[in-house]
Scaffold this active site. Structure first.
Site, PDB file in Angstrom:
ATOM      1  N   ASP A 102       0.824  -1.219   0.000  1.00  0.00           N
ATOM      2  CA  ASP A 102       0.000   0.000   0.000  1.00  0.00           C
ATOM      3  C   ASP A 102       0.856   1.266   0.000  1.00  0.00           C
ATOM      4  OD1 ASP A 102      -2.310   1.469  -0.010  1.00  0.00           O
ATOM      5  OD2 ASP A 102      -2.719   1.231   2.129  1.00  0.00           O
ATOM      6  N   ARG A 162       0.110   7.761  -2.670  1.00  0.00           N
ATOM      7  CA  ARG A 162       0.725   8.825  -1.864  1.00  0.00           C
ATOM      8  C   ARG A 162       2.178   9.058  -2.268  1.00  0.00           C
ATOM      9  NH1 ARG A 162      -1.203   6.181   3.526  1.00  0.00           N
ATOM     10  NH2 ARG A 162      -1.798   4.594   1.999  1.00  0.00           N
ATOM     11  N   TRP A 163       2.859   7.999  -2.624  1.00  0.00           N
ATOM     12  CA  TRP A 163       4.256   8.121  -3.070  1.00  0.00           C
ATOM     13  C   TRP A 163       4.320   9.037  -4.297  1.00  0.00           C
ATOM     14  CZ3 TRP A 163       7.046   7.078  -7.487  1.00  0.00           C
ATOM     15  CH2 TRP A 163       8.439   6.947  -7.351  1.00  0.00           C
ATOM     16  N   ASN A 194     -11.085  -2.367  -4.795  1.00  0.00           N
ATOM     17  CA  ASN A 194     -10.359  -1.486  -5.714  1.00  0.00           C
ATOM     18  C   ASN A 194     -11.066  -1.320  -7.064  1.00  0.00           C
ATOM     19  OD1 ASN A 194      -7.087  -2.606  -4.550  1.00  0.00           O
ATOM     20  ND2 ASN A 194      -8.262  -0.826  -3.889  1.00  0.00           N
ATOM     21  N   SER A 236      -7.748  -4.516   5.626  1.00  0.00           N
ATOM     22  CA  SER A 236      -8.423  -4.239   4.352  1.00  0.00           C
ATOM     23  C   SER A 236      -8.866  -5.508   3.626  1.00  0.00           C
ATOM     24  CB  SER A 236      -7.518  -3.385   3.448  1.00  0.00           C
ATOM     25  OG  SER A 236      -7.238  -2.148   4.055  1.00  0.00           O
TER      26      SER A 236
HETATM   27  C1  IPE Z   1      -5.312  -2.592   0.090  1.00  0.00           C
HETATM   28  O1  IPE Z   1      -5.005  -1.244  -0.131  1.00  0.00           O
HETATM   29  C2  IPE Z   1      -5.325  -3.324  -1.209  1.00  0.00           C
HETATM   30  C3  IPE Z   1      -4.033  -3.478  -1.852  1.00  0.00           C
HETATM   31  C4  IPE Z   1      -2.873  -3.117  -1.389  1.00  0.00           C
HETATM   32  C5  IPE Z   1      -4.063  -4.115  -3.128  1.00  0.00           C
HETATM   33  P1  IPE Z   1      -6.149  -0.134  -0.212  1.00  0.00           P
HETATM   34  O2  IPE Z   1      -5.449   1.158  -0.422  1.00  0.00           O
HETATM   35  O3  IPE Z   1      -7.143  -0.527  -1.215  1.00  0.00           O
HETATM   36  O4  IPE Z   1      -6.797  -0.237   1.236  1.00  0.00           O
HETATM   37  P2  IPE Z   1      -7.590   0.867   2.055  1.00  0.00           P
HETATM   38  O5  IPE Z   1      -8.640   1.395   1.151  1.00  0.00           O
HETATM   39  O6  IPE Z   1      -6.623   1.909   2.476  1.00  0.00           O
HETATM   40  O7  IPE Z   1      -8.127   0.131   3.245  1.00  0.00           O
HETATM   41  C1  IPE Z   2      -1.713   0.312  -3.277  1.00  0.00           C
HETATM   42  O1  IPE Z   2      -1.469   1.669  -3.362  1.00  0.00           O
HETATM   43  C2  IPE Z   2      -1.997  -0.305  -4.629  1.00  0.00           C
HETATM   44  C3  IPE Z   2      -3.401  -0.664  -4.858  1.00  0.00           C
HETATM   45  C4  IPE Z   2      -4.355  -0.601  -3.983  1.00  0.00           C
HETATM   46  C5  IPE Z   2      -3.750  -1.110  -6.181  1.00  0.00           C
HETATM   47  P1  IPE Z   2      -2.650   2.719  -3.332  1.00  0.00           P
HETATM   48  O2  IPE Z   2      -3.055   3.024  -4.731  1.00  0.00           O
HETATM   49  O3  IPE Z   2      -3.726   2.283  -2.435  1.00  0.00           O
HETATM   50  O4  IPE Z   2      -1.895   3.991  -2.717  1.00  0.00           O
HETATM   51  P2  IPE Z   2      -2.480   4.998  -1.650  1.00  0.00           P
HETATM   52  O5  IPE Z   2      -2.942   4.190  -0.488  1.00  0.00           O
HETATM   53  O6  IPE Z   2      -3.582   5.734  -2.333  1.00  0.00           O
HETATM   54  O7  IPE Z   2      -1.313   5.853  -1.313  1.00  0.00           O
HETATM   55 MG    MG Z   3      -4.038   2.505  -0.444  1.00  0.00          MG
END
Ligand code: IPE
Ligand code: IPE
Ligand code: MG
Length: 262
Positions: free
Chosen positions: A28, A32-33, A76, A204
């Protein structure tokens, strides 16, 4: 692929005989990165793929038998269509690019989740990669895609219900071990270590059943920054834990002593 550094220099305090058999990771923080760098979220996902490659390579080098990566959750699917499309594109490129290295390193690839929801081309690539790496005997690399822990449990209940209805199974015969065989992770050991990056303190919907006694390692590091040293730090933290499984420390020590005698 870049070469892993000489492990003796980066793992001085790691006991290579006490590594987790199964490591699961919630990757995760890609968005944000990217945001922190003024980039589009998709650039974060691309950087996240690089982190995944590095972690896969090191896990294999350390002889970890099972590595399970949460790449895309059922939830997602609610993301913007363009972001989903970019993630699916990155996934397909990853599969094409890694195939040879997986084969050379005896890695068996598989995907778990509600895979039928994925675009047909992705399903095809996943099936091809799974078949082409099936002989890999050193490590099982599992990508959780369109995965949700509750749905996994619900589909297991449905499958068990069918068996019972058909008279092939009695309700009383269902126990935890049997139930596990109806999950996507059938045949795999439960994760010993679950890592989540990006400073979130939640599961999650990941491996809900399987994580009952898993050690959790939560780090503020965003996934694209999670590289060799971060992974080694997590493994080191794991080795500092006392896993008791509900027993007393004295019982665990007695068990360990008797196991080492045999
Ligand atoms: C969890 O990350 C799913 C994956 C890393 C693939 P999310 O970014 O979807 O989780 P929440 O929404 O912060 O709980
Ligand atoms: C995790 O990174 C990858 C997936 C959930 C596909 P995010 O896309 O959730 O990144 P943040 O949490 O928005 O930073
Ligand atoms: Mg995330």
């Amino acid at each position: 692929m870049a070469q892993v550094k000489d492990l003796s220099t980066i793992t001085p305090s790691l006991d290579t005989h006490r590594l987790p058999r199964h490591v699961a990771i919630i990757m995760d923080g890609n968005g944000r990165w990217a945001q922190q760098r003024g980039l589009l979220r998709n650039k974060g996902h691309a950087a996240g793929v690089e982190a995944a490659r590095i972690v896969i390579r090191l896990a294999r080098k350390l002889d970890i038998s099972y590595l399970t990566l949460f790449a895309f959750s059922e939830e997602n699917w609610q993301r913007p269509a363009l972001e989903i499309k970019a993630i699916m594109g990155l996934l397909r490129r990853f599969l094409a690019r890694e195939l040879r290295e997986m084969q050379e390193n005896q890695i068996a690839f598989q995907a778990i989740g509600n895979l039928k929801q994925l675009p047909a081309a992705v399903q095809r690539d996943l099936a091809q990669t799974t078949a082409a790496t099936a002989a890999g005997a050193k490590m099982v690399l599992t990508l959780a895609l369109s995965y949700g822990g509750r749905s996994e449990i619900v589909q297991a209940v449905q499958a068990l219900g069918k068996e019972i209805q058909a008279g092939r199974l009695q309700p009383g015969e269902v126990d935890a071990a049997l139930f596990s065989r109806y999950l996507y992770t059938a045949g795999m050991p439960d994760p010993d270590l679950l890592i989540r990056t990006s400073g979130e303190y939640r599961l999650s919907n990941f491996l809900l059943w399987q994580s009952a006694y898993t050690e959790l390692y939560l780090t503020e590091t965003l996934w694209p920054d999670f590289r060799e040293e971060e992974f080694l730090k997590a493994l080191h933290a794991y080795q500092q834990r006392d896993r008791r499984f509900g027993l007393t420390q004295e019982q665990i020590e007695a068990l360990n002593a008797s196991n080492s005698r045999h």
